[in-house]
Write an enzyme that holds these catalytic residues in place. Structure first.
Site, PDB file in Angstrom:
ATOM      1  N   CYS A 262      -6.996 -75.518 -31.908  1.00  0.00           N
ATOM      2  CA  CYS A 262      -6.044 -74.803 -32.747  1.00  0.00           C
ATOM      3  C   CYS A 262      -4.600 -75.116 -32.375  1.00  0.00           C
ATOM      4  O   CYS A 262      -3.698 -74.945 -33.170  1.00  0.00           O
ATOM      5  CB  CYS A 262      -6.303 -73.293 -32.644  1.00  0.00           C
ATOM      6  SG  CYS A 262      -7.657 -72.728 -33.681  1.00  0.00           S
TER       7      CYS A 262
ATOM      8  N   HIS B  41     -17.718 -81.315 -48.369  1.00  0.00           N
ATOM      9  CA  HIS B  41     -16.993 -82.532 -48.733  1.00  0.00           C
ATOM     10  C   HIS B  41     -16.586 -83.252 -47.457  1.00  0.00           C
ATOM     11  O   HIS B  41     -16.247 -82.619 -46.451  1.00  0.00           O
ATOM     12  CB  HIS B  41     -15.749 -82.196 -49.561  1.00  0.00           C
ATOM     13  CG  HIS B  41     -15.037 -83.410 -50.069  1.00  0.00           C
ATOM     14  ND1 HIS B  41     -15.567 -84.257 -51.019  1.00  0.00           N
ATOM     15  CD2 HIS B  41     -13.839 -83.939 -49.738  1.00  0.00           C
ATOM     16  CE1 HIS B  41     -14.721 -85.243 -51.270  1.00  0.00           C
ATOM     17  NE2 HIS B  41     -13.663 -85.068 -50.500  1.00  0.00           N
TER      18      HIS B  41
ATOM     19  N   SER C  15       0.561 -63.425 -45.019  1.00  0.00           N
ATOM     20  CA  SER C  15      -0.130 -64.310 -44.059  1.00  0.00           C
ATOM     21  C   SER C  15      -1.430 -63.699 -43.571  1.00  0.00           C
ATOM     22  O   SER C  15      -1.743 -63.734 -42.378  1.00  0.00           O
ATOM     23  CB  SER C  15       0.792 -64.620 -42.871  1.00  0.00           C
ATOM     24  OG  SER C  15       1.988 -65.209 -43.284  1.00  0.00           O
TER      25      SER C  15
END
Length: 350
Positions: A18, A139, A49
């Protein structure tokens, strides 16, 4: 093609998990330029957010949509898949929802053995199954750096969803998982972490927030978010600003992973921590005298715990019940919500 035994996944990624995300300041500047969308059924968008978008389907049903993916922070591909999936699923739990459908997101170098990708996907699938959701495709693209994550859809009743902007003065703040993921992973990458610290950080990152979320449904809470790449300070600041309050957090009450404070003292601090600290300098005040306090507050977490704001009685019940039920990571009261104090959204005390 690189064989399995020559691949160090964590060394193929910049900055470690992260911490490799776009910096919060850069991201904020980009988002501010986007057009605003208006729809009476869009209950939660990008304005606060929050952990995901919420769209009302009917008076009794709303859809939560989120996605998250990142480069590897560990070398074991199966564990990386578990961590990335647990991290993405967490956003649904943080908003009071139940995960239902997940789609894989994959970026993969052509030169790396695809069998390794198979192990990553198997790890992710195991966590999706543990969450009670279904994996329905995904995907993939070619990329120089491996990346993996999920797009997750969950369901919640519109009147029972959580947001990160409902904290009230007098509330108690609770946290589930211990802090220190970024610090310990940095030590692991430098080959300076103890086996105990490495085992614990893997346990923390692969643990679903499902059990904690199920207990939350038994109590009235006012705000909730999960703690990930922007650290406790960053996600706490979003909660404080969105709620118009100041979160006062006590360093002495924070659950901390083994040896994380020692690694901070050794300077094993991830790059993302410095970016978080710089971005939040005008909104987060550190009064704690112990030097590792700021390093923990701004430490970027991967698949971190839930940060909850609840009234004193509900908070006490969450803390007690999670311990009685033997939670691996019980709720811990780490501070309280105060009236807004100047520009500060978060204050860290001793």
């Amino acid at each position: 093609m690189i064989p399995d035994n020559e691949v160090r996944l964590s060394h193929m990624a910049p900055g470690g998990g992260c911490a490799a995300k776009i910096g919060p300041g850069t991201l904020q500047g980009i988002l501010e330029q986007l057009p605003r969308f208006s729809d009476e059924n869009l209950l939660v968008g990008i304005e606060t957010s929050d952990d995901g978008a919420v769209y009302r389907i009917s008076p009794e049903l709303a859809l939560i949509q989120t996605l998250d993916f990142f480069p590897p922070m560990v070398d074991d591909p199966f564990l990386f898949g578990q961590i990335a999936a647990a991290n993405a699923l967490s956003d649904i739990y943080a908003m009071g929802g139940v995960p239902k459908v997940a789609l894989n997101i994959v970026a993969w170098p052509n030169c790396v053995n695809p069998a390794i990708l198979g192990k990553i996907l198997a790890g992710g699938a195991e966590k999706v199954k543990e969450a009670g959701a279904v994996l329905a495709g995904g995907h993939s693209i070619q990329d120089d750096v491996p990346k993996y994550g999920l797009s997750v859809t969950g369901f919640v009743h519109p009147d029972q969803m959580y947001t990160n902007c409902g904290a009230r003065p007098g509330d108690r703040l609770l946290l589930t998982k211990p802090l220190g993921t970024g610090l310990v992973n940095t030590a692991v990458k430098a080959e300076m972490a103890s086996p105990e610290a490495e085992r614990e950080v893997l346990e923390v990152m692969t643990h679903l927030n499902r059990q904690a979320a199920e207990l939350l449904r038994e109590c009235e809470i006012h705000a909730c978010t999960d703690v990930t790449g922007f650290g406790l300070g960053g996600h706490g600041a979003e909660m404080g600003e969105g709620s118009g309050v100041t979160l006062e957090i006590s360093l002495g009450k924070l659950p901390i992973q083994p040896e994380a404070a020692e690694y901070a003292a050794m300077g094993l601090v991830p790059e993302g921590s410095y970016r978080n600290r710089e971005f939040l300098k005008d909104r987060v005040r550190v009064d704690a005298r112990r030097p590792f306090g700021a390093d923990l507050l701004f430490d970027p977490q991967t698949s971190g715990g839930l940060l909850v704001s609840a009234g004193p009685e509900a908070a006490r019940r969450l803390e007690e019940d999670s311990r009685k039920r033997g939670f691996q990571y019980p709720f811990t009261i780490i501070g309280e919500v105060k009236e807004k104090e100047g520009p500060w959204s978060v204050i860290l005390t001793d």
